[in-house]
Every structure is written in structure tokens, then in C-alpha cells.
Write a protein that holds these residues in place. Structure first.
Motif, PDB file in Angstrom:
ATOM      1  N   LYS A  39     -18.675 -12.657  -1.093  1.00 33.32           N
ATOM      2  CA  LYS A  39     -17.277 -12.755  -1.512  1.00 33.32           C
ATOM      3  C   LYS A  39     -16.437 -12.427  -0.296  1.00 33.32           C
ATOM      4  CE  LYS A  39     -17.365  -7.924  -2.955  1.00 33.32           C
ATOM      5  NZ  LYS A  39     -17.287  -6.931  -4.033  1.00 33.32           N
ATOM      6  N   GLN A  40     -15.256 -12.987  -0.210  1.00 32.42           N
ATOM      7  CA  GLN A  40     -14.400 -12.654   0.925  1.00 32.42           C
ATOM      8  C   GLN A  40     -13.927 -11.192   0.773  1.00 32.42           C
ATOM      9  OE1 GLN A  40     -11.725 -15.974   0.313  1.00 32.42           O
ATOM     10  NE2 GLN A  40     -12.231 -16.784   2.328  1.00 32.42           N
ATOM     11  N   TRP A  41     -14.416 -10.230   1.615  1.00 33.62           N
ATOM     12  CA  TRP A  41     -15.366 -10.340   2.696  1.00 33.62           C
ATOM     13  C   TRP A  41     -16.373  -9.217   2.573  1.00 33.62           C
ATOM     14  CZ3 TRP A  41     -10.225 -11.639   3.211  1.00 33.62           C
ATOM     15  CH2 TRP A  41      -9.970 -12.969   3.645  1.00 33.62           C
ATOM     16  N   SER A  42     -17.158  -9.316   1.538  1.00 30.34           N
ATOM     17  CA  SER A  42     -18.215  -8.329   1.370  1.00 30.34           C
ATOM     18  C   SER A  42     -19.311  -8.902   0.472  1.00 30.34           C
ATOM     19  CB  SER A  42     -17.666  -7.015   0.812  1.00 30.34           C
ATOM     20  OG  SER A  42     -18.634  -6.004   0.936  1.00 30.34           O
ATOM     21  N   TRP A  43     -20.111  -8.006  -0.098  1.00 26.61           N
ATOM     22  CA  TRP A  43     -21.323  -8.417  -0.793  1.00 26.61           C
ATOM     23  C   TRP A  43     -21.471  -7.635  -2.086  1.00 26.61           C
ATOM     24  CZ3 TRP A  43     -24.117 -11.869   2.319  1.00 26.61           C
ATOM     25  CH2 TRP A  43     -23.722 -11.903   3.661  1.00 26.61           C
TER      26      TRP A  43
END
Ligand code: CU
Length: 228
Positions: free
Chosen positions: A86-90
Motif C-alpha cells: 500500500k502507498q507506502w507500507s506493508w
């Protein structure tokens, strides 16, 4: 390594012949006109057709063989994790089954660039038990990302509305760096994570401390999906 050795040998022979031609057949003082013009040389042409063909077929054979083995689906893994970019991680969803007693998840938060060194302990961290088979399901909530743990020597894209798979068995305990390998927007460079390969007891202890349930698609934000 064998591929590198083969191409280095080809490279050294090629550079050697080029250098030799440049030096041996250079234009000397008093030379006039063109050198003797030769239009073809059958033995050399057969040689430089056959050797590359042999190299290509050899690379193809081993690549095909290894990729099949690497991507051979594991239908009964010890651990199944759905990793969502996902913008900007997991987000890490540990799915019930095998060693995982219950659905649990970690919702990752993007790394913060403050000018100081990043506090690695705040990065989203995927825990995996050592010497247990793992299936990773890869997908995305928005744009195309890519799951990359350099030490695992595999990288795979994550597409919205599609699941890609990775199958492996981590064999060495330790902490490994991971990152997004597909330019995915303004904070792509901060889309970092870690993987910790730990003994099974530590893995279970980590799962026990996570939030219950799985993070579903309600956090997706993909305009194409909404049209359906
Ligand atoms: Cu990304």
C-alpha cells in the motif's frame, strides 16, 4: 556462477581479439589504399553462430529448470502470509493454517525520513519460523508495488486485484532488509520492511502479540476495482 564464468571467457576472448586486430592491423607509416577486402569466412561464421546458440540453449535449459522448481506451488505450507502493498507500507496477514493457530495481522506504517538514521525497530516486520515452508501471497491495495528481500534472491510484483505467489523455506535465522522494488509514488523510498527468521517459539510469541483477524479489502483504494 557457471553462467558468469562462461560469459567472462567469451568476453576475454572477444576483447583479446579486438585488441589484437587493433594493434596488429593498424595503419602503419607509408601504408596507402585499403587493405585486402574479404567478404566472408565460412569457418568463423559457423563458429560465431554455433557457440552463442549453444550458450543460449544452455542458459535456457537451466533457467527453465530452476524457475519451475522455484515456482512449483506448495499446496501445504507451514505458514501462509498475505503481504499487501500500500502507498507506502506493508500489511502482513498471517492466515490460519499449518503453524498459524489463528488469523492475525500487522498493519505496517511507512518509514519516516527525518534526516536522522531510520529507527529500524519501527519498520513493519515479517516474522517467519526457521526451516518451515512459507507461502507468501502478494497483492496491492492501490498501485503496483514489488516485494523484494535481496537476501532471498527473489523479487515479485504486487498488483491490485491479483495474487502473485512466492514459495520458500528460510533456512538461516537472522534479520533481513526488504523494500518495495517498483516505483510507486512520492514515498516509494520509504516503503521499507524487515524480515526476521526466528525459532518457532519466538514466531508463535510474536503472533500472540499481534492484532486478531485479517485486514481485508476495505482498505483498498483502487478506482478500477470500484467500477465493478
Ligand atoms: Cu511500493
Amino acid at each position: 556462477m557457471n553462467s558468469w564464468i562462461a560469459v567472462v571467457i567469451v568476453g576475454v576472448i572477444t576483447w583479446g581479439l579486438m585488441l589484437w586486430c587493433i594493434v596488429a592491423y593498424r595503419r602503419r607509416k607509408g601504408t596507402t589504399g585499403f587493405p585486402r577486402q574479404i567478404s566472408y569466412n565460412l569457418p568463423i561464421e559457423i563458429f560465431y553462430t554455433a557457440i552463442p546458440l549453444f550458450l543460449i540453449f544452455t542458459f535456457f535449459y537451466f533457467t527453465d529448470r530452476d524457475q519451475r522448481a522455484i515456482d512449483n506451488p506448495n499446496t501445504n505450507p507451514d505458514v501462509t502470509v498475505s503481504v499487501v502493498g500500500k502507498q507506502w507500507s506493508w500489511d502482513f496477514n498471517y492466515k490460519k493454517g499449518g503453524l498459524v493457530k489463528d488469523d492475525v495481522h500487522e498493519a505496517g506504517v511507512q518509514a519516516q525520513l527525518t534526516g536522522q538514521a531510520i529507527d529500524l525497530n519501527t519498520l513493519p516486520t515479517l516474522y517467519l519460523p526457521v526451516n518451515k515452508s512459507v507461502t507468501v501471497e502478494l497483492t496491492s491495495r492501490d498501485v503496483v508495488h514489488s516485494f523484494w528481500v535481496p537476501a532471498f534472491m527473489q523479487k515479485r510484483d504486487m498488483f491490485p486485484d491479483k495474487i502473485n505467489y512466492m514459495y520458500f523455506t528460510p533456512q538461516k535465522e537472522g534479520t533481513y532488509d526488504g523494500k518495495c522494488a517498483e516505483l510507486c509514488g512520492e514515498y516509494h523510498s520509504e516503503m521499507l520492511f524487515r524480515v526476521k527468521v526466528v525459532p518457532e517459539a519466538e514466531f508463535q510469541a510474536h503472533l500472540a502479540g499481534l492484532d486478531k483477524g485479517l485486514l481485508d479489502t476495505k482498505y483498498d483504494r483502487n478506482p478500477n476495482q470500484n467500477q465493478k
